[in-house]
Design an enzyme around this catalytic site. Sequence first.
Site, PDB file in Angstrom:
ATOM      1  N   LYS A 101       0.943  -1.026   0.005  1.00 39.00           N
ATOM      2  CA  LYS A 101       0.097  -0.093  -0.087  1.00 39.00           C
ATOM      3  C   LYS A 101       0.603   1.605  -0.419  1.00 39.00           C
ATOM      4  CE  LYS A 101      -3.323  -2.026   2.909  1.00 39.00           C
ATOM      5  NZ  LYS A 101      -3.981  -2.707   4.957  1.00 39.00           N
ATOM      6  N   GLY A 102       1.923   1.324   0.401  1.00 41.54           N
ATOM      7  CA  GLY A 102       3.174   2.676   0.710  1.00 41.54           C
ATOM      8  C   GLY A 102       2.686   3.412  -0.017  1.00 41.54           C
ATOM      9  N   GLU A 140       7.859   1.872  -6.277  1.00 41.83           N
ATOM     10  CA  GLU A 140       7.890   1.745  -4.747  1.00 41.83           C
ATOM     11  C   GLU A 140       7.855   2.825  -3.890  1.00 41.83           C
ATOM     12  OE1 GLU A 140       7.699   0.116  -2.461  1.00 41.83           O
ATOM     13  OE2 GLU A 140       9.020  -1.903  -2.244  1.00 41.83           O
ATOM     14  N   ASP A 141       7.147   2.489  -2.766  1.00 38.85           N
ATOM     15  CA  ASP A 141       8.173   3.765  -1.693  1.00 38.85           C
ATOM     16  C   ASP A 141       8.874   3.733  -0.973  1.00 38.85           C
ATOM     17  OD1 ASP A 141       7.680   0.580   0.222  1.00 38.85           O
ATOM     18  OD2 ASP A 141       6.640   1.490   1.181  1.00 38.85           O
ATOM     19  N   ASP A 174      14.499  -0.473   1.584  1.00 44.14           N
ATOM     20  CA  ASP A 174      14.866  -0.667   2.469  1.00 44.14           C
ATOM     21  C   ASP A 174      15.900  -1.453   2.940  1.00 44.14           C
ATOM     22  OD1 ASP A 174      15.272  -0.930   5.937  1.00 44.14           O
ATOM     23  OD2 ASP A 174      13.862  -1.162   6.485  1.00 44.14           O
ATOM     24  N   PHE A 190      12.715   4.598  11.381  1.00 40.68           N
ATOM     25  CA  PHE A 190      11.231   4.389  10.816  1.00 40.68           C
ATOM     26  C   PHE A 190      11.278   5.669   9.990  1.00 40.68           C
ATOM     27  CE2 PHE A 190       7.032   2.825  10.665  1.00 40.68           C
ATOM     28  CZ  PHE A 190       7.579   2.178  10.266  1.00 40.68           C
ATOM     29  N   VAL A 191      10.698   5.994   9.127  1.00 38.90           N
ATOM     30  CA  VAL A 191       9.811   6.793   8.247  1.00 38.90           C
ATOM     31  C   VAL A 191       8.680   6.688   8.436  1.00 38.90           C
ATOM     32  CG1 VAL A 191      11.648   8.452   7.952  1.00 38.90           C
ATOM     33  CG2 VAL A 191      10.711   7.211   5.788  1.00 38.90           C
ATOM     34  N   ASP A 204       3.308   4.127   6.487  1.00 40.93           N
ATOM     35  CA  ASP A 204       2.781   3.948   7.605  1.00 40.93           C
ATOM     36  C   ASP A 204       3.157   3.286   8.783  1.00 40.93           C
ATOM     37  OD1 ASP A 204       2.812   1.379   6.803  1.00 40.93           O
ATOM     38  OD2 ASP A 204       1.143   0.891   8.534  1.00 40.93           O
ATOM     39  N   ARG A 263      -0.631   7.274   6.552  1.00 42.73           N
ATOM     40  CA  ARG A 263      -0.165   7.338   5.369  1.00 42.73           C
ATOM     41  C   ARG A 263      -0.738   8.755   4.190  1.00 42.73           C
ATOM     42  NH1 ARG A 263       1.117   2.304   4.081  1.00 42.73           N
ATOM     43  NH2 ARG A 263      -0.135   0.497   4.992  1.00 42.73           N
TER      44      ARG A 263
HETATM   45  P1  5GP Z   1      12.259  -4.179   2.315  1.00 46.33           P
HETATM   46  O1  5GP Z   1      12.115  -5.829   1.373  1.00 46.33           O
HETATM   47  O2  5GP Z   1      13.549  -2.896   1.536  1.00 46.33           O
HETATM   48  O3  5GP Z   1      13.006  -4.609   3.245  1.00 46.33           O
HETATM   49  O4  5GP Z   1      11.488  -3.355   2.737  1.00 46.33           O
HETATM   50  C1  5GP Z   1      10.351  -2.537   2.043  1.00 46.33           C
HETATM   51  C2  5GP Z   1       9.218  -2.596   2.327  1.00 46.33           C
HETATM   52  O5  5GP Z   1       8.932  -2.636   3.788  1.00 46.33           O
HETATM   53  C3  5GP Z   1       8.662  -0.564   1.832  1.00 46.33           C
HETATM   54  O6  5GP Z   1       7.688  -1.284   0.793  1.00 46.33           O
HETATM   55  C4  5GP Z   1       7.898  -0.385   3.486  1.00 46.33           C
HETATM   56  O7  5GP Z   1       6.607  -0.720   2.993  1.00 46.33           O
HETATM   57  C5  5GP Z   1       8.724  -0.915   4.626  1.00 46.33           C
HETATM   58  N1  5GP Z   1       9.241   0.308   5.304  1.00 46.33           N
HETATM   59  C6  5GP Z   1      11.097  -0.221   4.982  1.00 46.33           C
HETATM   60  N2  5GP Z   1      11.394   0.602   5.680  1.00 46.33           N
HETATM   61  C7  5GP Z   1      10.360   1.369   5.885  1.00 46.33           C
HETATM   62  C8  5GP Z   1      10.424   2.514   6.975  1.00 46.33           C
HETATM   63  O8  5GP Z   1      11.421   3.159   7.196  1.00 46.33           O
HETATM   64  N3  5GP Z   1       9.023   3.481   6.585  1.00 46.33           N
HETATM   65  C9  5GP Z   1       8.105   2.305   6.795  1.00 46.33           C
HETATM   66  N4  5GP Z   1       6.208   2.867   7.259  1.00 46.33           N
HETATM   67  N5  5GP Z   1       8.034   1.218   6.383  1.00 46.33           N
HETATM   68  C10 5GP Z   1       9.322   0.601   5.716  1.00 46.33           C
END
Ligand code: 5GP
Length: 177
Positions: A44-45, A100-101, A104, A154-155, A161, A167
């Site tokens: 959803k991000g 993508e949002d 990470d 963590f943003v 969210d 959001r």
């Molecule tokens: P990854 O697979 O790259 O570790 O993470 C991807 C997902 O983790 C992102 O699409 C997001 O939904 C969530 N995520 C990672 N870091 C953050 C953050 O700082 N804040 C929020 N709200 N979601 C995060």
Amino acid sequence: MDIKLEQLKVLFSEDEIKMQVKNLALKLNDFYKGEDVVAICVLKGAVIFATDLVRELEMPIQMEFIRLSSYGSDIHTSGKVNAVDIKLPDLNDKNVLIIEDIVDTGLTAKFLIDFINMNFHVKSFKFCSLLDKKITRRVDIEPDYYCFEVDDKFVVGYGLDYDGYYRNLKYIGYKDV
Ligand code: 5GP
């Protein structure tokens, strides 16, 4: 961790976000030069970012939405990507743009890239992310485009969210500790 609205500090303001989204759109308009694109928004991000970004794009766009999750209700990734809904049309010979949002650990991005490569022979593939948290990366993946780099915070806001909330914030914020 608990995050209250009054504890949030602005990391990127509404105006900064608007400017960066427009800058990214200029690059994409230049890259695609009017070719058809299938833009895939990762729910959803990325929903707010994607809807703002596509409205700045000038080429013919088809929008698709998929839903992946790797976070629970906490602020830590589970380290496992869950494809909640990944139904996609035929992407063979298409210009595919993933929206993508945040990247990470990079596990979600890797999952998606592998999924597209395994199932389709696309014409072109680009991965764009609102945020890039390079410092927490666990796999060797870089988005082709991103609007802002963030450090290990963590943003929330502008689609991102905490426990389902925030959001709808127009800015991107973090908890001041
Ligand atoms: P990854 O697979 O790259 O570790 O993470 C991807 C997902 O983790 C992102 O699409 C997001 O939904 C969530 N995520 C990672 N870091 C953050 C953050 O700082 N804040 C929020 N709200 N979601 C995060």
